[in-house]
Design a protein around this motif. Sequence first.
Motif, PDB file in Angstrom:
ATOM      1  N   ASN A   1      37.031  42.550  34.232  1.00  0.00           N
ATOM      2  CA  ASN A   1      37.021  42.481  35.706  1.00  0.00           C
ATOM      3  C   ASN A   1      35.778  41.715  36.181  1.00  0.00           C
ATOM      4  O   ASN A   1      35.739  41.212  37.286  1.00  0.00           O
ATOM      5  CB  ASN A   1      37.070  43.880  36.350  1.00  0.00           C
TER       6      ASN A   1
ATOM      7  N   GLN B   1      29.657  44.308  37.746  1.00  0.00           N
ATOM      8  CA  GLN B   1      29.927  44.851  39.081  1.00  0.00           C
ATOM      9  C   GLN B   1      28.601  45.172  39.792  1.00  0.00           C
ATOM     10  O   GLN B   1      27.640  44.469  39.582  1.00  0.00           O
ATOM     11  CB  GLN B   1      30.848  46.079  39.017  1.00  0.00           C
TER      12      GLN B   1
ATOM     13  N   ILE C   1      43.431  49.660  46.434  1.00  0.00           N
ATOM     14  CA  ILE C   1      41.987  49.508  46.187  1.00  0.00           C
ATOM     15  C   ILE C   1      41.613  48.025  46.224  1.00  0.00           C
ATOM     16  O   ILE C   1      40.491  47.665  46.550  1.00  0.00           O
ATOM     17  CB  ILE C   1      41.626  50.066  44.778  1.00  0.00           C
TER      18      ILE C   1
ATOM     19  N   ARG D   1      40.030  35.058  44.372  1.00  0.00           N
ATOM     20  CA  ARG D   1      40.178  35.511  45.764  1.00  0.00           C
ATOM     21  C   ARG D   1      38.950  35.092  46.589  1.00  0.00           C
ATOM     22  O   ARG D   1      37.823  35.197  46.101  1.00  0.00           O
ATOM     23  CB  ARG D   1      40.254  37.049  45.822  1.00  0.00           C
TER      24      ARG D   1
ATOM     25  N   TRP E   1      28.006  44.795  45.904  1.00  0.00           N
ATOM     26  CA  TRP E   1      29.371  45.043  45.408  1.00  0.00           C
ATOM     27  C   TRP E   1      29.764  44.064  44.308  1.00  0.00           C
ATOM     28  O   TRP E   1      30.898  43.604  44.246  1.00  0.00           O
ATOM     29  CB  TRP E   1      30.366  44.910  46.572  1.00  0.00           C
ATOM     30  N   GLY E   2      28.835  43.712  43.449  1.00  0.00           N
ATOM     31  CA  GLY E   2      29.147  42.762  42.387  1.00  0.00           C
ATOM     32  C   GLY E   2      28.980  41.330  42.878  1.00  0.00           C
ATOM     33  O   GLY E   2      28.728  41.084  44.063  1.00  0.00           O
TER      34      GLY E   2
ATOM     35  N   VAL F   1      36.073  51.526  44.666  1.00  0.00           N
ATOM     36  CA  VAL F   1      35.064  51.350  43.617  1.00  0.00           C
ATOM     37  C   VAL F   1      35.770  50.953  42.329  1.00  0.00           C
ATOM     38  O   VAL F   1      36.996  50.970  42.260  1.00  0.00           O
ATOM     39  CB  VAL F   1      34.281  52.672  43.385  1.00  0.00           C
TER      40      VAL F   1
ATOM     41  N   GLY G   1      43.277  43.902  38.794  1.00  0.00           N
ATOM     42  CA  GLY G   1      44.546  43.902  38.054  1.00  0.00           C
ATOM     43  C   GLY G   1      44.358  43.727  36.554  1.00  0.00           C
ATOM     44  O   GLY G   1      45.280  43.319  35.845  1.00  0.00           O
TER      45      GLY G   1
ATOM     46  N   THR H   1      42.163  46.081  43.311  1.00  0.00           N
ATOM     47  CA  THR H   1      41.568  45.921  41.971  1.00  0.00           C
ATOM     48  C   THR H   1      41.769  44.497  41.464  1.00  0.00           C
ATOM     49  O   THR H   1      42.533  43.722  42.045  1.00  0.00           O
ATOM     50  CB  THR H   1      42.207  46.884  40.933  1.00  0.00           C
TER      51      THR H   1
ATOM     52  N   VAL I   1      34.632  41.665  47.395  1.00  0.00           N
ATOM     53  CA  VAL I   1      36.059  41.364  47.189  1.00  0.00           C
ATOM     54  C   VAL I   1      36.796  42.678  47.143  1.00  0.00           C
ATOM     55  O   VAL I   1      36.227  43.702  46.800  1.00  0.00           O
ATOM     56  CB  VAL I   1      36.362  40.572  45.888  1.00  0.00           C
ATOM     57  N   GLY I   2      38.051  42.645  47.485  1.00  0.00           N
ATOM     58  CA  GLY I   2      38.820  43.887  47.496  1.00  0.00           C
ATOM     59  C   GLY I   2      38.619  44.608  48.821  1.00  0.00           C
ATOM     60  O   GLY I   2      37.935  44.123  49.734  1.00  0.00           O
ATOM     61  N   GLU I   3      39.236  45.766  48.906  1.00  0.00           N
ATOM     62  CA  GLU I   3      39.231  46.498  50.170  1.00  0.00           C
ATOM     63  C   GLU I   3      37.960  47.333  50.296  1.00  0.00           C
ATOM     64  O   GLU I   3      37.163  47.416  49.378  1.00  0.00           O
ATOM     65  CB  GLU I   3      40.464  47.430  50.230  1.00  0.00           C
TER      66      GLU I   3
END
Length: 429
Positions: free
Chosen positions: A38, A225, A127, A308, A11-12, A239, A131, A129, A274-276
Amino acid sequence: MPLDIIIGAQWGDEGKGRITDRLAERAAVTARYSGGDNAGHTVTVGSEIFKLHLLPSGLIHPGVVGVLGNGMVINPQRFIEEMDKLAARGVNVSSERVKISYAAHLITPAHIALDKASEAALGRGKIGTTGRGIGPAYTDKVARRGLRAESLADARVAADSVKAHIARANASLQGVYGQPPLDAEAVAAEFAAYAERIAPHIADTSMYLHQVLKAGMTVLAEGAQGGLLDIDHGTYPYVTSSSPVSGGAFTGLGVGPQFAGRIIGVTKAFQTRVGEGPFPTETFGAEAECLRGTGQNPWDEFGTTTGRPRRCGWLDLVLLRYSARINGLTELAITKLDVLSGLGRVRLCVGYRKEGKEFNELPLGPSHLEGFEAIYEDAPGWDEDVRGARALSDLPEAARHYLSRIEALAGLKISMVSVGPEREQMVIV
Ligand code: IMP
């Protein structure tokens, strides 16, 4: 004359910058083909740490040209900031060295405002993101109303198209999200100023890359990513909005697959996100803290772009086999093996269990991961500090066993293992 492609197999945040930096020693060009700021790629050279978001990592090597391909979305303000930071550290960022495809899309303040407003509106279903306006910029691209880098070739054209874009975006910001509108004149003036700086870098990068490849030189396509964040093949809807998979390198650079050479899947010796979104091998407590680090080191598991803390877990071979398949990986590069030193035991997820049944592959891809429970193969860990290893034979027996199990379960050879953050802390197999 190969196009070697470096892919994030998870996932990156797999440490692709490290691997690109190492392979760039023998390349003429490194090229980003998807995503935008990102991404966050960290390269450590001696006591110097370079954190790049938009510019290809290979630029740290003096002889390498950097290309930002048509598949990217570029925030011009962030591009200029990053260029200035590198220039201040003595990196040559002339227009001969940094080239932007005329067909790359631009990110504006309206895309960022829409990204944030959309996440806020989703609430708990967000998601997660970065941002950075990535999704809304790709939305405009696909809706055939985006702003392309070529519009910056002429400051007046840039200002006119930005005004029309802001007017359209304001309708959504106000009408859909109840947010204040942006000042179109102010954004247009901002973009007219960017146009002057960016215009010299705009080029037909597809043509340039063809010339380089036909001349027999190596181009490194630098993935951002990871495959599991791919818009088609990832854990949809959690994603990103682009195609980080190897196929994205061809569309995102305007180069045909006949040039493909090595397709290197980069994966950590464990797994982070990271992220959901679902994460079957996620672990918590002391084990997770060990994998994550304290945040005091730049290589600890905290986002380069957002800061994060990353969710941490064990390496998932079901997902790695899936990544190998969708990307056509020819080999694996393993990063951060050193982080596993001192853990009493190491685990590999070798399959899943759901409703009493066992699975070696996902029946319907990774967007249906909910409810799958990891089946682990455990092995004894090792306590030795492995950062001095430069050959497989320098590694403790338990670490060699761990790597050989990854090879056997993924069906791929490991060609590189990073054992520390420094450029030289690498085992080349
Ligand atoms: P976006 O790309 O900002 O739209 O974010 C979509 C998802 O991709 C979120 O879960 C982000 O955390 C994740 N994401 C985007 N870029 C990266 C990256 O470079 N590393 C890790 N996760 C990323």
